[in-house]
Design a protein around this motif. Structure first.
Motif, PDB file in Angstrom:
ATOM      1  N   MET A   1       0.902  -1.150  -0.114  1.00 58.15           N
ATOM      2  CA  MET A   1       0.012  -0.132   0.189  1.00 58.15           C
ATOM      3  C   MET A   1       0.708   1.091   0.025  1.00 58.15           C
ATOM      4  SD  MET A   1      -3.088   0.817   2.327  1.00 58.15           S
ATOM      5  CE  MET A   1      -2.984   2.144   3.517  1.00 58.15           C
ATOM      6  N   THR A   2       0.570   2.425  -0.662  1.00 56.71           N
ATOM      7  CA  THR A   2       1.463   3.527  -0.908  1.00 56.71           C
ATOM      8  C   THR A   2       0.687   4.491  -0.022  1.00 56.71           C
ATOM      9  OG1 THR A   2       1.923   3.209  -3.249  1.00 56.71           O
ATOM     10  CG2 THR A   2       1.978   5.225  -2.352  1.00 56.71           C
ATOM     11  N   ASP A   3       1.559   5.084   0.737  1.00 57.19           N
ATOM     12  CA  ASP A   3       1.006   6.187   1.435  1.00 57.19           C
ATOM     13  C   ASP A   3       0.435   7.318   0.779  1.00 57.19           C
ATOM     14  OD1 ASP A   3       1.948   4.948   3.786  1.00 57.19           O
ATOM     15  OD2 ASP A   3       3.990   5.836   3.935  1.00 57.19           O
ATOM     16  N   SER A   4      -0.542   8.215   1.352  1.00 55.54           N
ATOM     17  CA  SER A   4      -0.919   9.234   0.440  1.00 55.54           C
ATOM     18  C   SER A   4      -1.691  10.408   1.527  1.00 55.54           C
ATOM     19  CB  SER A   4      -2.088   8.808  -0.233  1.00 55.54           C
ATOM     20  OG  SER A   4      -2.632  10.001  -0.969  1.00 55.54           O
ATOM     21  N   HIS A   5      -1.041  11.502   1.588  1.00 59.31           N
ATOM     22  CA  HIS A   5      -1.433  12.698   2.371  1.00 59.31           C
ATOM     23  C   HIS A   5      -1.993  13.624   1.732  1.00 59.31           C
ATOM     24  CE1 HIS A   5       0.553  10.585   5.828  1.00 59.31           C
ATOM     25  NE2 HIS A   5       1.501  10.153   4.901  1.00 59.31           N
ATOM     26  N   SER A   6      -3.122  14.360   2.007  1.00 61.68           N
ATOM     27  CA  SER A   6      -3.577  15.494   1.423  1.00 61.68           C
ATOM     28  C   SER A   6      -3.531  16.341   2.437  1.00 61.68           C
ATOM     29  CB  SER A   6      -5.005  15.221   0.980  1.00 61.68           C
ATOM     30  OG  SER A   6      -5.746  14.871   1.744  1.00 61.68           O
ATOM     31  N   GLY A   7      -3.806  17.735   1.929  1.00 65.79           N
ATOM     32  CA  GLY A   7      -3.697  19.053   2.677  1.00 65.79           C
ATOM     33  C   GLY A   7      -4.118  20.179   1.720  1.00 65.79           C
ATOM     34  N   GLY A   8      -4.035  21.387   2.335  1.00 63.66           N
ATOM     35  CA  GLY A   8      -4.141  22.684   1.707  1.00 63.66           C
ATOM     36  C   GLY A   8      -3.997  23.851   2.655  1.00 63.66           C
ATOM     37  N   CYS A   9      -4.443  24.923   1.956  1.00 64.47           N
ATOM     38  CA  CYS A   9      -4.472  26.132   2.524  1.00 64.47           C
ATOM     39  C   CYS A   9      -5.697  26.304   3.380  1.00 64.47           C
ATOM     40  CB  CYS A   9      -4.500  27.345   1.549  1.00 64.47           C
ATOM     41  SG  CYS A   9      -5.847  27.408   0.665  1.00 64.47           S
ATOM     42  N   GLN A  10      -5.789  27.396   4.116  1.00 62.26           N
ATOM     43  CA  GLN A  10      -6.826  27.577   5.150  1.00 62.26           C
ATOM     44  C   GLN A  10      -8.310  27.976   4.527  1.00 62.26           C
ATOM     45  OE1 GLN A  10      -6.244  30.958   7.673  1.00 62.26           O
ATOM     46  NE2 GLN A  10      -7.735  30.356   9.067  1.00 62.26           N
ATOM     47  N   CYS A  11      -8.143  28.442   3.246  1.00 65.46           N
ATOM     48  CA  CYS A  11      -9.459  28.857   2.474  1.00 65.46           C
ATOM     49  C   CYS A  11      -9.751  27.723   1.572  1.00 65.46           C
ATOM     50  CB  CYS A  11      -9.300  30.212   1.969  1.00 65.46           C
ATOM     51  SG  CYS A  11      -8.396  30.212   0.338  1.00 65.46           S
ATOM     52  N   GLY A  12      -8.955  26.995   1.286  1.00 67.57           N
ATOM     53  CA  GLY A  12      -9.431  25.771   0.349  1.00 67.57           C
ATOM     54  C   GLY A  12      -8.991  26.024  -1.177  1.00 67.57           C
ATOM     55  N   ALA A  13      -8.518  27.353  -1.564  1.00 68.60           N
ATOM     56  CA  ALA A  13      -8.125  27.579  -2.858  1.00 68.60           C
ATOM     57  C   ALA A  13      -7.040  26.697  -3.334  1.00 68.60           C
ATOM     58  CB  ALA A  13      -7.646  29.085  -2.909  1.00 68.60           C
ATOM     59  N   VAL A  14      -6.052  26.177  -2.472  1.00 71.21           N
ATOM     60  CA  VAL A  14      -5.028  25.515  -3.084  1.00 71.21           C
ATOM     61  C   VAL A  14      -4.961  24.244  -2.256  1.00 71.21           C
ATOM     62  CG1 VAL A  14      -2.429  25.236  -3.299  1.00 71.21           C
ATOM     63  CG2 VAL A  14      -3.476  27.590  -3.432  1.00 71.21           C
ATOM     64  N   ARG A  15      -5.070  23.120  -3.032  1.00 70.07           N
ATOM     65  CA  ARG A  15      -4.904  21.818  -2.284  1.00 70.07           C
ATOM     66  C   ARG A  15      -3.981  20.908  -2.907  1.00 70.07           C
ATOM     67  NH1 ARG A  15      -7.138  20.087   2.101  1.00 70.07           N
ATOM     68  NH2 ARG A  15      -7.523  18.280   1.246  1.00 70.07           N
ATOM     69  N   ARG A  70       9.372  30.485  -1.501  1.00 70.93           N
ATOM     70  CA  ARG A  70       8.466  30.171  -0.483  1.00 70.93           C
ATOM     71  C   ARG A  70       7.054  30.269  -1.035  1.00 70.93           C
ATOM     72  NH1 ARG A  70      11.089  29.234   4.728  1.00 70.93           N
ATOM     73  NH2 ARG A  70      13.214  30.402   4.451  1.00 70.93           N
ATOM     74  N   GLY A  71       6.266  29.152  -1.107  1.00 67.15           N
ATOM     75  CA  GLY A  71       5.049  29.071  -1.735  1.00 67.15           C
ATOM     76  C   GLY A  71       4.011  29.301  -0.660  1.00 67.15           C
ATOM     77  N   PHE A  72       2.664  30.165  -0.983  1.00 69.13           N
ATOM     78  CA  PHE A  72       1.693  30.524  -0.253  1.00 69.13           C
ATOM     79  C   PHE A  72       0.479  30.621  -0.942  1.00 69.13           C
ATOM     80  CE2 PHE A  72       3.783  34.113  -1.713  1.00 69.13           C
ATOM     81  CZ  PHE A  72       2.826  35.106  -2.121  1.00 69.13           C
ATOM     82  N   CYS A  73      -0.552  30.562  -0.427  1.00 66.44           N
ATOM     83  CA  CYS A  73      -1.946  30.750  -0.768  1.00 66.44           C
ATOM     84  C   CYS A  73      -2.091  32.376  -1.162  1.00 66.44           C
ATOM     85  CB  CYS A  73      -3.116  30.169   0.046  1.00 66.44           C
ATOM     86  SG  CYS A  73      -4.913  30.722  -0.845  1.00 66.44           S
ATOM     87  N   GLY A  74      -2.340  32.711  -2.330  1.00 67.61           N
ATOM     88  CA  GLY A  74      -2.425  34.312  -2.698  1.00 67.61           C
ATOM     89  C   GLY A  74      -4.009  34.656  -2.051  1.00 67.61           C
ATOM     90  N   ASP A  75      -4.667  33.711  -1.956  1.00 67.24           N
ATOM     91  CA  ASP A  75      -6.153  34.190  -1.333  1.00 67.24           C
ATOM     92  C   ASP A  75      -5.936  34.362   0.117  1.00 67.24           C
ATOM     93  OD1 ASP A  75      -7.043  34.158  -3.913  1.00 67.24           O
ATOM     94  OD2 ASP A  75      -8.042  32.403  -3.890  1.00 67.24           O
TER      95      ASP A  75
END
Length: 158
Positions: A1-15, A70-75
């Motif tokens: 089984m392959t590990d998979s982790h998801s996530g994103g920014c606070q507002c959900g614009a970037v996942r 440094r990457g960040f959510c622009g929203d």
């Protein structure tokens, strides 16, 4: 089984989704990371050896040095990445379940703020306990994206 982790920014614009083993979770105390996260240190998870896929939106970037972006959510401004010639690290708190990725090493300790090692000694209070001084905390309605993938965001209000 392959590990998979998801996530994103606070507002959900970037996942994002990372597939593969994540072994190099760290804390960086350098001044650049402190400023990038607006915090005493930056918790980061290296994606080296895994596959990183951006599943919604695009991060904005700021070149913080001659080597790093440094990457960040622009929203909403959520810090998302530290990108250097040796790979991309994701902000640990941006993962849907950061508790699965405990840090195993600290870097940039020359910039470590002395009291960080004593944070665990501070008095602790639940959110509800704070309601005596700030009663509004009992009526907070979160507009944050949930800690899971969604087909779309924001959700229709109908």
């Amino acid at each position: 089984m392959t590990d998979s982790h998801s996530g994103g920014c606070q507002c959900g614009a970037v996942r994002f989704r990372v597939t593969g083993a994540l072994r190099d979770s760290s804390i960086c105390h350098c001044r650049m990371c402190q400023k990038a996260f607006g915090a005493y240190y930056a918790p980061l998870v290296s994606t080296r050896g895994a596959e990183l896929e951006w599943t919604r939106g695009e991060r904005k970037t700021f070149r913080s040095s001659n080597f790093a972006l440094r990457g960040f959510c622009g929203d909403c401004g959520t810090p998302l990445t530290y990108e250097a010639p040796d790979g991309i690290a994701i902000a640990a708190g941006a993962f849907d379940d950061p508790s699965l990725l405990p840090p195993v090493v600290q870097f940039g300790t020359e910039g470590k703020i002395g009291f960080v090692d004593r944070l665990h000694l501070l008095p602790c209070h639940t959110t509800e306990e704070d309601a005596v001084e700030a009663p509004f905390v009992l009526e907070v309605v979160s507009y944050q994206h949930p800690d899971r993938d969604t087909d779309r965001w924001p959700q229709d209000e109908t």
